[in-house]
Design a protein around this motif. Sequence first.
Motif, PDB file in Angstrom:
ATOM      1  N   PRO A  61      -7.577   8.520  36.525  1.00  0.00           N
ATOM      2  CA  PRO A  61      -8.580   8.729  35.440  1.00  0.00           C
ATOM      3  C   PRO A  61      -9.604   9.680  35.058  1.00  0.00           C
ATOM      4  O   PRO A  61      -9.976  10.223  34.022  1.00  0.00           O
ATOM      5  CB  PRO A  61      -9.186   7.225  35.256  1.00  0.00           C
ATOM      6  N   VAL A  62      -9.821  10.098  36.352  1.00  0.00           N
ATOM      7  CA  VAL A  62     -10.913  11.207  36.221  1.00  0.00           C
ATOM      8  C   VAL A  62     -10.618  12.477  35.536  1.00  0.00           C
ATOM      9  O   VAL A  62     -11.350  13.031  34.759  1.00  0.00           O
ATOM     10  CB  VAL A  62     -11.179  11.628  37.754  1.00  0.00           C
ATOM     11  N   GLY A  87      -8.350  12.500  33.005  1.00  0.00           N
ATOM     12  CA  GLY A  87      -8.345  12.318  31.737  1.00  0.00           C
ATOM     13  C   GLY A  87      -9.695  12.152  30.975  1.00  0.00           C
ATOM     14  O   GLY A  87      -9.963  12.601  29.834  1.00  0.00           O
ATOM     15  N   VAL A  88     -10.604  11.517  31.728  1.00  0.00           N
ATOM     16  CA  VAL A  88     -11.864  11.368  31.316  1.00  0.00           C
ATOM     17  C   VAL A  88     -12.885  12.561  31.334  1.00  0.00           C
ATOM     18  O   VAL A  88     -13.558  12.723  30.130  1.00  0.00           O
ATOM     19  CB  VAL A  88     -12.576   9.976  32.138  1.00  0.00           C
ATOM     20  N   THR A  89     -12.699  13.335  32.140  1.00  0.00           N
ATOM     21  CA  THR A  89     -13.312  14.469  32.189  1.00  0.00           C
ATOM     22  C   THR A  89     -12.888  15.663  31.059  1.00  0.00           C
ATOM     23  O   THR A  89     -13.696  16.265  30.445  1.00  0.00           O
ATOM     24  CB  THR A  89     -13.047  15.317  33.536  1.00  0.00           C
ATOM     25  N   THR A  90     -11.639  15.573  30.950  1.00  0.00           N
ATOM     26  CA  THR A  90     -10.862  16.384  29.588  1.00  0.00           C
ATOM     27  C   THR A  90     -11.478  15.931  28.448  1.00  0.00           C
ATOM     28  O   THR A  90     -11.921  16.603  27.514  1.00  0.00           O
ATOM     29  CB  THR A  90      -9.339  16.238  29.875  1.00  0.00           C
ATOM     30  N   ALA A  91     -11.504  14.560  28.240  1.00  0.00           N
ATOM     31  CA  ALA A  91     -11.830  13.987  26.871  1.00  0.00           C
ATOM     32  C   ALA A  91     -13.452  14.224  26.737  1.00  0.00           C
ATOM     33  O   ALA A  91     -13.955  14.610  25.758  1.00  0.00           O
ATOM     34  CB  ALA A  91     -11.446  12.396  26.875  1.00  0.00           C
ATOM     35  N   LEU A  92     -14.106  13.986  27.833  1.00  0.00           N
ATOM     36  CA  LEU A  92     -15.618  14.243  27.504  1.00  0.00           C
ATOM     37  C   LEU A  92     -15.779  15.827  27.326  1.00  0.00           C
ATOM     38  O   LEU A  92     -16.692  16.154  26.512  1.00  0.00           O
ATOM     39  CB  LEU A  92     -16.424  13.997  28.849  1.00  0.00           C
TER      40      LEU A  92
END
Length: 257
Positions: free
Chosen positions: A19-20, A22-27
């Motif tokens: 998830p790191v 995906g979360v970093t990309t989204a942020l």
Amino acid sequence: MSAYRAALVVEWMKVRRSPVGGVTTALLVLGVAAVSGASFASIGGDGVLAAKAELLGGGQGWTGLLGLASQVMAVGGLLGFGVMAGWLFGREFTDGTVAALFARPVPLSAVAAAKLTVYLGWALGVAGLVLTGVLAVGGLLALAGDASLRSTAAAGPAFKLVVVTVLTALLATPCALVATLARGYLAAVGAAVAVVVVAQVAVMVGLGGWFPFAAPGVWAADVAGADGVAAVQLTLAVPVTLVAGAMTVLAWRRLAL
């Protein structure tokens, strides 16, 4: 080469399934799009945000919106990319999986090279997604009644946003070395924060153009009348990346439990 390809597949699977990533990309994508869009929409209004956005935007329409996005990326992006680079190399130590790497037939130097390749490939993908996100926000603002965003004169500022994003990702590569030497990704996050602070100080004293970590931000602010940045100053990001990458691979080659 076969060892490198095997490591590349494994490292890509780690990023894709964690998830790191995906979360970093989204942020990064949503953060840049939201902050630049809100700042641009405030231009012409009252308040500190409106005044600052008008000063930094450097113009109306796509020039202003994409110029704001470039400046947001130059500062906040260094933190986001630093977190990703630090996690890629520091997670093995934090999660306790580094010992298993010694049992694999793949050299640790190949593992490090694969991690760097995955990171750079991911960064290029983020650059495209960030541009798409900001263009989408501009389209929404145009539909909401901002006539200045209904033109198609966005090629130049869009190119600058992509270049600033890629340069910022390259300049976050030293975080991989910090994570390796510190054996964990928290130190890499701290290093990214420290670099952002030092970069702001360099800009304040007039040395931002020659400080590699500040040069993309100064170049992004050119639309607002800042001092010009020569191409040679922007290319300083390349030797920083090459040195940090080489030192990281060397550190992994000499890694010991």
